[in-house]
Design a protein around this motif. Sequence first.
Motif, PDB file in Angstrom:
ATOM      1  N   TYR A 263     -29.663 -10.797  -6.541  1.00  0.00           N
ATOM      2  CA  TYR A 263     -31.069 -10.733  -6.925  1.00  0.00           C
ATOM      3  C   TYR A 263     -31.217 -10.437  -8.414  1.00  0.00           C
ATOM      4  CZ  TYR A 263     -31.535 -10.533  -1.868  1.00  0.00           C
ATOM      5  OH  TYR A 263     -31.446 -10.799  -0.532  1.00  0.00           O
ATOM      6  N   GLN A 264     -30.317  -9.620  -8.959  1.00  0.00           N
ATOM      7  CA  GLN A 264     -30.354  -9.348 -10.392  1.00  0.00           C
ATOM      8  C   GLN A 264     -30.071 -10.628 -11.172  1.00  0.00           C
ATOM      9  OE1 GLN A 264     -27.170  -7.025 -12.132  1.00  0.00           O
ATOM     10  NE2 GLN A 264     -28.585  -6.102 -13.609  1.00  0.00           N
ATOM     11  N   LYS A 265     -29.126 -11.417 -10.700  1.00  0.00           N
ATOM     12  CA  LYS A 265     -28.810 -12.686 -11.357  1.00  0.00           C
ATOM     13  C   LYS A 265     -30.019 -13.621 -11.314  1.00  0.00           C
ATOM     14  CE  LYS A 265     -25.580 -16.551 -11.232  1.00  0.00           C
ATOM     15  NZ  LYS A 265     -24.432 -17.147 -10.540  1.00  0.00           N
ATOM     16  N   ALA A 266     -30.735 -13.607 -10.208  1.00  0.00           N
ATOM     17  CA  ALA A 266     -31.888 -14.496 -10.046  1.00  0.00           C
ATOM     18  C   ALA A 266     -33.096 -14.054 -10.864  1.00  0.00           C
ATOM     19  CB  ALA A 266     -32.274 -14.586  -8.568  1.00  0.00           C
ATOM     20  N   PHE A 267     -33.354 -12.741 -10.915  1.00  0.00           N
ATOM     21  CA  PHE A 267     -34.598 -12.235 -11.502  1.00  0.00           C
ATOM     22  C   PHE A 267     -34.406 -11.414 -12.779  1.00  0.00           C
ATOM     23  CE2 PHE A 267     -35.489 -12.831  -6.987  1.00  0.00           C
ATOM     24  CZ  PHE A 267     -36.628 -13.615  -7.054  1.00  0.00           C
ATOM     25  N   GLY A 268     -33.154 -11.069 -13.111  1.00  0.00           N
ATOM     26  CA  GLY A 268     -32.906 -10.232 -14.272  1.00  0.00           C
ATOM     27  C   GLY A 268     -33.179  -8.778 -13.946  1.00  0.00           C
ATOM     28  N   GLY A 269     -33.239  -7.963 -14.994  1.00  0.00           N
ATOM     29  CA  GLY A 269     -33.564  -6.560 -14.807  1.00  0.00           C
ATOM     30  C   GLY A 269     -32.347  -5.682 -14.661  1.00  0.00           C
ATOM     31  N   ASP A 270     -32.614  -4.439 -14.285  1.00  0.00           N
ATOM     32  CA  ASP A 270     -31.578  -3.420 -14.156  1.00  0.00           C
ATOM     33  C   ASP A 270     -31.222  -3.202 -12.694  1.00  0.00           C
ATOM     34  OD1 ASP A 270     -31.538  -2.842 -16.929  1.00  0.00           O
ATOM     35  OD2 ASP A 270     -33.363  -1.648 -16.685  1.00  0.00           O
ATOM     36  N   LEU A 271     -29.925  -3.014 -12.445  1.00  0.00           N
ATOM     37  CA  LEU A 271     -29.430  -2.715 -11.111  1.00  0.00           C
ATOM     38  C   LEU A 271     -28.876  -1.295 -11.131  1.00  0.00           C
ATOM     39  CD1 LEU A 271     -27.198  -4.933  -8.892  1.00  0.00           C
ATOM     40  CD2 LEU A 271     -26.815  -2.502  -9.073  1.00  0.00           C
ATOM     41  N   VAL A 272     -29.312  -0.493 -10.176  1.00  0.00           N
ATOM     42  CA  VAL A 272     -28.726   0.828  -9.966  1.00  0.00           C
ATOM     43  C   VAL A 272     -28.331   0.920  -8.496  1.00  0.00           C
ATOM     44  CG1 VAL A 272     -29.920   2.033 -11.839  1.00  0.00           C
ATOM     45  CG2 VAL A 272     -30.972   1.909  -9.592  1.00  0.00           C
ATOM     46  N   ALA A 273     -27.217   1.605  -8.249  1.00  0.00           N
ATOM     47  CA  ALA A 273     -26.746   1.739  -6.869  1.00  0.00           C
ATOM     48  C   ALA A 273     -26.008   3.055  -6.703  1.00  0.00           C
ATOM     49  CB  ALA A 273     -25.831   0.572  -6.508  1.00  0.00           C
ATOM     50  N   MET A 274     -26.268   3.709  -5.575  1.00  0.00           N
ATOM     51  CA  MET A 274     -25.613   4.972  -5.223  1.00  0.00           C
ATOM     52  C   MET A 274     -24.905   4.763  -3.887  1.00  0.00           C
ATOM     53  SD  MET A 274     -27.396   8.660  -4.339  1.00  0.00           S
ATOM     54  CE  MET A 274     -28.298   8.711  -5.868  1.00  0.00           C
ATOM     55  N   THR A 275     -23.639   5.144  -3.830  1.00  0.00           N
ATOM     56  CA  THR A 275     -22.893   4.994  -2.578  1.00  0.00           C
ATOM     57  C   THR A 275     -23.052   6.241  -1.711  1.00  0.00           C
ATOM     58  OG1 THR A 275     -20.855   5.964  -3.420  1.00  0.00           O
ATOM     59  CG2 THR A 275     -21.151   3.571  -3.758  1.00  0.00           C
ATOM     60  N   TYR A 276     -22.684   6.099  -0.450  1.00  0.00           N
ATOM     61  CA  TYR A 276     -22.683   7.255   0.442  1.00  0.00           C
ATOM     62  C   TYR A 276     -21.728   8.325  -0.093  1.00  0.00           C
ATOM     63  CZ  TYR A 276     -25.430   4.733   3.919  1.00  0.00           C
ATOM     64  OH  TYR A 276     -26.436   4.073   4.564  1.00  0.00           O
ATOM     65  N   ALA A 277     -20.604   7.913  -0.692  1.00  0.00           N
ATOM     66  CA  ALA A 277     -19.663   8.872  -1.277  1.00  0.00           C
ATOM     67  C   ALA A 277     -20.318   9.641  -2.423  1.00  0.00           C
ATOM     68  CB  ALA A 277     -18.406   8.158  -1.765  1.00  0.00           C
ATOM     69  N   ASP A 278     -21.187   8.969  -3.186  1.00  0.00           N
ATOM     70  CA  ASP A 278     -21.898   9.654  -4.275  1.00  0.00           C
ATOM     71  C   ASP A 278     -22.764  10.795  -3.747  1.00  0.00           C
ATOM     72  OD1 ASP A 278     -20.860   7.891  -6.202  1.00  0.00           O
ATOM     73  OD2 ASP A 278     -22.612   6.564  -6.109  1.00  0.00           O
ATOM     74  N   THR A 279     -23.179  10.726  -2.488  1.00  0.00           N
ATOM     75  CA  THR A 279     -24.038  11.769  -1.924  1.00  0.00           C
ATOM     76  C   THR A 279     -23.245  12.832  -1.181  1.00  0.00           C
ATOM     77  OG1 THR A 279     -24.457  10.633   0.189  1.00  0.00           O
ATOM     78  CG2 THR A 279     -25.938  10.126  -1.661  1.00  0.00           C
ATOM     79  N   GLY A 280     -21.915  12.725  -1.224  1.00  0.00           N
ATOM     80  CA  GLY A 280     -21.091  13.774  -0.639  1.00  0.00           C
ATOM     81  C   GLY A 280     -20.279  13.369   0.574  1.00  0.00           C
ATOM     82  N   LEU A 281     -20.460  12.154   1.098  1.00  0.00           N
ATOM     83  CA  LEU A 281     -19.628  11.703   2.216  1.00  0.00           C
ATOM     84  C   LEU A 281     -18.189  11.568   1.712  1.00  0.00           C
ATOM     85  CD1 LEU A 281     -19.910  10.727   5.212  1.00  0.00           C
ATOM     86  CD2 LEU A 281     -19.950   8.410   4.297  1.00  0.00           C
ATOM     87  N   PRO A 282     -17.210  12.078   2.442  1.00  0.00           N
ATOM     88  CA  PRO A 282     -15.821  11.958   1.983  1.00  0.00           C
ATOM     89  C   PRO A 282     -15.464  10.495   1.694  1.00  0.00           C
ATOM     90  CG  PRO A 282     -15.948  13.429   3.868  1.00  0.00           C
ATOM     91  CD  PRO A 282     -17.310  12.799   3.717  1.00  0.00           C
ATOM     92  N   ALA A 283     -14.748  10.280   0.602  1.00  0.00           N
ATOM     93  CA  ALA A 283     -14.438   8.926   0.141  1.00  0.00           C
ATOM     94  C   ALA A 283     -13.666   8.110   1.172  1.00  0.00           C
ATOM     95  CB  ALA A 283     -13.657   8.994  -1.169  1.00  0.00           C
ATOM     96  N   ASP A 284     -12.909   8.784   2.061  1.00  0.00           N
ATOM     97  CA  ASP A 284     -12.134   8.045   3.056  1.00  0.00           C
ATOM     98  C   ASP A 284     -12.894   7.850   4.379  1.00  0.00           C
ATOM     99  OD1 ASP A 284     -12.053  10.727   3.738  1.00  0.00           O
ATOM    100  OD2 ASP A 284      -9.925  10.705   4.279  1.00  0.00           O
ATOM    101  N   ALA A 285     -14.128   8.302   4.445  1.00  0.00           N
ATOM    102  CA  ALA A 285     -14.938   8.133   5.661  1.00  0.00           C
ATOM    103  C   ALA A 285     -15.397   6.683   5.782  1.00  0.00           C
ATOM    104  CB  ALA A 285     -16.152   9.063   5.626  1.00  0.00           C
ATOM    105  N   PRO A 286     -15.512   6.185   7.018  1.00  0.00           N
ATOM    106  CA  PRO A 286     -16.010   4.820   7.195  1.00  0.00           C
ATOM    107  C   PRO A 286     -17.383   4.653   6.535  1.00  0.00           C
ATOM    108  CG  PRO A 286     -15.188   5.693   9.281  1.00  0.00           C
ATOM    109  CD  PRO A 286     -15.209   6.833   8.288  1.00  0.00           C
ATOM    110  N   GLY A 287     -17.513   3.602   5.746  1.00  0.00           N
ATOM    111  CA  GLY A 287     -18.793   3.299   5.107  1.00  0.00           C
ATOM    112  C   GLY A 287     -19.077   4.072   3.837  1.00  0.00           C
ATOM    113  N   ALA A 288     -18.138   4.911   3.374  1.00  0.00           N
ATOM    114  CA  ALA A 288     -18.386   5.751   2.194  1.00  0.00           C
ATOM    115  C   ALA A 288     -18.672   4.935   0.948  1.00  0.00           C
ATOM    116  CB  ALA A 288     -17.205   6.683   1.936  1.00  0.00           C
ATOM    117  N   ASP A 289     -18.095   3.735   0.857  1.00  0.00           N
ATOM    118  CA  ASP A 289     -18.342   2.906  -0.330  1.00  0.00           C
ATOM    119  C   ASP A 289     -19.593   2.045  -0.186  1.00  0.00           C
ATOM    120  OD1 ASP A 289     -17.251   1.281   1.634  1.00  0.00           O
ATOM    121  OD2 ASP A 289     -16.000   0.131   0.252  1.00  0.00           O
ATOM    122  N   GLY A 290     -20.282   2.152   0.943  1.00  0.00           N
ATOM    123  CA  GLY A 290     -21.527   1.422   1.147  1.00  0.00           C
ATOM    124  C   GLY A 290     -22.643   1.987   0.284  1.00  0.00           C
TER     125      GLY A 290
END
Length: 140
Positions: free
Chosen positions: A22-49
């Motif tokens: 969508y950024q490629k299509a419309f331009g602008g800024d992209l920000v993203a926070m993963t589940y690991a960024d909020t404290g989920l252990p990095a090796d937990a399923p889905g942590a990089d989501g």
Amino acid sequence: MTIETTPHLNFRDQARAALEHYQKAFGGDLVAMTYADTGLPADAPGADGIVWGQVSAPGGFRVMAYDVQPEHDHSPGERAFFVSVRATSAEELTGPWEVLADGGTVVAPLAPSQWSPLYGMVTDRFGVTWVLDVAVSYAG
């Protein structure tokens, strides 16, 4: 008073790729926070989501996205979106929250979260899921 609505799209392990698309299509800024960024252990399923992501372009385009966690059912096309309501203060959210919650189902109570001073999720009596939060700058 400033309240904005934004399409909030739900994916399974594809939110980052979708936001980049969508950024490629419309331009602008992209920000993203993963589940690991909020404290989920990095090796937990889905942590990089993506727990919260957004593309915002100067011309007014804005879309949010996240990856549904592995323990929750997700079928593309089902629960494909939420309506995100972002306000500049907590006071602006309480009235809409009370109306949307009346006869609805609270999914996440309106309360402080790791990414916002106030956040909540409610499915209204018509089956529409709303995500309400106070917008803050993402410093990640």
